[in-house]
Design an enzyme around this catalytic site. Structure first.
Site, PDB file in Angstrom:
ATOM      1  N   GLU A 116       0.874  -1.178  -0.038  1.00 40.01           N
ATOM      2  CA  GLU A 116      -0.134  -0.125   0.067  1.00 40.01           C
ATOM      3  C   GLU A 116       0.931   1.291   0.172  1.00 40.01           C
ATOM      4  OE1 GLU A 116      -2.823  -0.540  -0.705  1.00 40.01           O
ATOM      5  OE2 GLU A 116      -3.602  -2.375   0.281  1.00 40.01           O
ATOM      6  N   HIS A 139      -2.514   2.502   8.304  1.00 37.25           N
ATOM      7  CA  HIS A 139      -3.973   1.766   7.592  1.00 37.25           C
ATOM      8  C   HIS A 139      -4.066   0.380   8.557  1.00 37.25           C
ATOM      9  CE1 HIS A 139      -6.399  -0.523   5.121  1.00 37.25           C
ATOM     10  NE2 HIS A 139      -5.385  -1.511   4.534  1.00 37.25           N
ATOM     11  N   HIS A 141      -7.502  -2.863   9.682  1.00 33.94           N
ATOM     12  CA  HIS A 141      -8.762  -3.194   9.391  1.00 33.94           C
ATOM     13  C   HIS A 141      -9.767  -3.581  10.754  1.00 33.94           C
ATOM     14  CE1 HIS A 141      -6.368  -5.628   6.280  1.00 33.94           C
ATOM     15  NE2 HIS A 141      -6.274  -4.550   5.823  1.00 33.94           N
ATOM     16  N   GLU A 169     -17.120  12.903  22.338  1.00 31.31           N
ATOM     17  CA  GLU A 169     -16.068  13.369  21.886  1.00 31.31           C
ATOM     18  C   GLU A 169     -15.766  13.216  20.421  1.00 31.31           C
ATOM     19  OE1 GLU A 169     -12.917  13.408  24.858  1.00 31.31           O
ATOM     20  OE2 GLU A 169     -14.665  14.736  25.711  1.00 31.31           O
ATOM     21  N   HIS A 210     -13.135  -3.013   3.767  1.00 30.51           N
ATOM     22  CA  HIS A 210     -11.716  -3.162   3.674  1.00 30.51           C
ATOM     23  C   HIS A 210     -11.082  -2.668   5.087  1.00 30.51           C
ATOM     24  CE1 HIS A 210      -7.633  -3.533   1.798  1.00 30.51           C
ATOM     25  NE2 HIS A 210      -7.314  -3.332   3.066  1.00 30.51           N
TER      26      HIS A 210
HETATM   27  P1  13P Z   1       0.952  -5.499   2.912  1.00 30.94           P
HETATM   28  O1  13P Z   1       1.020  -6.875   3.827  1.00 30.94           O
HETATM   29  O2  13P Z   1       1.386  -5.391   1.850  1.00 30.94           O
HETATM   30  O3  13P Z   1       1.176  -4.158   3.939  1.00 30.94           O
HETATM   31  O4  13P Z   1      -0.723  -5.285   2.880  1.00 30.94           O
HETATM   32  C1  13P Z   1      -1.641  -5.417   3.791  1.00 30.94           C
HETATM   33  C2  13P Z   1      -3.046  -4.828   3.669  1.00 30.94           C
HETATM   34  O5  13P Z   1      -3.572  -4.539   4.723  1.00 30.94           O
HETATM   35  C3  13P Z   1      -3.469  -4.580   2.405  1.00 30.94           C
HETATM   36  O6  13P Z   1      -4.404  -3.554   2.424  1.00 30.94           O
HETATM   37 ZN    ZN Z   2      -5.673  -3.480   4.160  1.00 32.95          ZN
END
Ligand code: 13P
Ligand code: ZN
Length: 270
Positions: A116, A139, A141, A169, A210
């Site tokens: 990413e 980033h 999940h 908040e 995602h």
């Molecule tokens: P990477 O292992 O390449 O960092 O990817 C993980 C991920 O969250 C892809 O969106």
């Molecule tokens: Zn991801």
């Protein structure tokens, strides 16, 4: 040279990745972090004139020439970062061509930066224009934010207002709101460009079905931003199927703006 594993930025990165794993936001290799470093921070610990490898990034970022980033490796598990930072993390510098990453430290088993990287570096470019003190793109999940993208309208104003209504908040922590991208193929320049475009107006960008991107000045602030949005999403997922008897009114939100000296995104409050 000092021991890089004791550098404050490294200690904080390892702690943050470990904490994100502990929160359940980063299953397997899920998630990635990039932390922009100053050369002054780095050259006490490593000889920055020694390039270990040159790795093409696949896109041009002239605005980042000479910038250093500590970045999680692709396919690496956040769970394992604390046990072997040198294999799971790397420090890269963007070369003068703007499209090559010079590896200065890390990825010791032959690995490379996250898939990413486009979304990270393109987001850094945008956030630095808004706030030159922005150093972090993160980033992950988180389950409730992700769940919310299956059942909630993806309109950004509607999505933001729902989150703001879930905890008092929220509007204080992210008055700029949350931008939302539809499902897109991850790991591409296209999703990188779309994310960066969304980063012009907010520090949080949801990738539907995602995960989420956050940007901030340091790791703590960025973690806290995602933590707050995820908490709000958790409350939403607990109550979405129940009749709502009470909420935080727009009038209450305006009181919060005054009390905490923040300004809600234009047009998001009635
Ligand atoms: P990477 O292992 O390449 O960092 O990817 C993980 C991920 O969250 C892809 O969106
Ligand atoms: Zn991801």
């Amino acid at each position: 040279m000092k021991n890089i594993l004791e550098a404050p930025f490294m200690v904080e990165m390892v702690r943050t990745a470990t904490n994100m794993y502990a929160h359940g936001w980063d299953e397997r290799n899920g998630g990635n972090i990039s932390l922009r470093l100053n050369e002054d921070d780095v050259d006490d610990y490593i000889d920055v004139s020694k390039v270990i490898r040159r790795i093409p990034t696949g896109f041009r970022a002239p605005a980042l020439v000479g910038e250093y980033f500590l970045v999680t490796g692709t396919g690496k598990y956040f769970k394992n970062v604390q046990y072997d930072p040198a294999a799971n993390l790397g420090i890269i510098r963007i070369a003068t061509d703007g499209e090559t990453a010079e590896l200065i430290w890390g990825y010791s088993d032959g690995g490379q930066f996250t898939s990413e990287l486009p979304a990270h570096l393109m987001s850094h470019v945008q956030r630095m224009k808004v706030d030159p003190r922005n150093h972090v793109v993160m980033h992950c999940h988180p389950a409730n934010l992700l769940a919310m993208t299956y059942v909630h309208d993806l309109d950004e104003r509607a999505f933001t207002r729902t989150l703001w209504q879930m905890c008092t908040e929220c509007i204080v922590v992210f008055p700029d709101g949350v931008n939302v991208l539809p499902w897109m193929l991850c790991g591409t320049n296209e999703i990188g460009e779309a994310t960066a475009e969304k980063m012009k107006t907010a520090r949080l960008v949801v990738w539907s079905q995602h995960g989420i991107y956050g940007a901030g000045r340091d790791l703590d602030e960025t973690f806290g931003l995602i933590e707050t949005a995820e908490k709000a999403a958790e409350i939403y997922m607990k109550i979405a199927h129940l009749p709502r008897l009470n909420t935080i009114s727009d009038d209450a939100m305006h009181q919060l703006e005054v009390r905490f000296g923040v300004k809600a995104r234009d047009g998001y409050l009635d």
